[in-house]
Design an enzyme around this catalytic site. Structure first.
Site, PDB file in Angstrom:
ATOM      1  N   ARG A  55       3.626 -16.975   7.299  1.00 29.04           N
ATOM      2  CA  ARG A  55       3.173 -18.468   6.126  1.00 29.04           C
ATOM      3  C   ARG A  55       3.688 -19.767   5.932  1.00 29.04           C
ATOM      4  NH1 ARG A  55      -0.242 -16.005   0.511  1.00 29.04           N
ATOM      5  NH2 ARG A  55      -0.064 -18.911  -0.314  1.00 29.04           N
ATOM      6  N   HIS A  62       1.322 -26.717  10.254  1.00 32.12           N
ATOM      7  CA  HIS A  62       0.490 -27.582  10.382  1.00 32.12           C
ATOM      8  C   HIS A  62       0.873 -28.668   9.969  1.00 32.12           C
ATOM      9  CE1 HIS A  62      -1.197 -30.037   7.060  1.00 32.12           C
ATOM     10  NE2 HIS A  62      -3.272 -29.756   8.124  1.00 32.12           N
TER      11      HIS A  62
END
Length: 243
Positions: A55, A62
């Site tokens: 994650r 991102h």
């Protein structure tokens, strides 16, 4: 240098908790949620989605817009998930989030947690003037004298000298719950993160860092926000912090 992460700090309270509900990437409207979910779906096509550390890797991709950044992330602890677990627990325990500069503080989400958020810069002006050290390094040392970093989520997104000062503090006995350090630049940035990794490993402080010259405030804020997101998922019962 990495740009901002789009994690907004405003939104509507959920009416059930004392904190505002975390919304991934700062989305609050249905259209924004669709965009956020599509964005992260595309990231998950490029980055594994199996562990807590994944994650963080996803968030790094991102935040930077670079799929290769996942390979630059480093996790200091008994295993890769340990610093993520430690960070999420610190969020759930409402430990302070302490950033090096204003830009990182501004990028920390205001939803999904009740952690006090403060910046180091602005403290230690006298020490900087007396010694000639950078203001960010002096700020870290000044806050450390006040005991601010013990148990805190210590975040360094810009200044290598702040990361080096934090490493000195850990060596001298300070124990943050977790360190997130992505200082950026061509002078001492990679070296400062390397020193933090070594000191964190020696003294058992979980840490999330990266290698290379890249990094920055937006990346540091995004990674910290992902710790908040993990904590929110723990609170909702969709993620367990059991090893």
């Amino acid at each position: 240098m990495t740009t901002n992460t789009n994690d907004a700090t405003d939104g509507d309270a959920n009416g059930e908790d004392d904190f505002e509900e975390y919304a991934d990437l700062g989305a609050t409207t249905s259209n924004a949620m669709d965009i956020a979910e599509t964005s992260m779906d595309r990231v998950r096509e490029l980055v594994p989605d199996e562990t807590l550390a994944d994650r963080i890797r996803q968030k790094s991709v991102h935040a930077t817009g670079d799929p290769e950044f996942q390979y630059l992330m480093r996790f200091t602890g008994a295993d890769e998930d340990e610093p993520v677990r430690a960070g999420a627990r610190a969020v759930l325990d409402e430990q302070p989030i302490v950033t090096d500069i204003t830009m990182v503080k501004s990028g920390i989400t205001g939803r999904g947690h009740d952690c006090p958020v403060q910046k180091a810069i602005g403290n230690g002006a006298e020490l900087a003037a007396e010694t000639g050290m950078t203001r960010t390094a002096a700020s870290v040392l000044e806050l450390d004298k006040q005991g601010v970093y013990d148990g805190a989520i210590a975040v360094v997104g810009n200044a290598p000298t702040a990361a080096l000062a934090l490493a000195d503090c850990i060596e001298d006995g300070t124990r943050p719950s977790v360190v997130v350090a992505t200082p950026v630049g061509f002078v001492k940035a990679a070296e400062s993160r390397q020193r933090l990794r070594e000191v964190a490993a020696e003294y058992g402080v979980p840490a999330i860092t990266n290698v290379g010259r890249r990094g920055g405030s937006g990346l540091a804020a995004g990674l910290t926000n992902e710790l908040v997101h993990v904590a929110s998922d723990v609170r909702e019962g969709t993620v367990s912090l059991d090893e």
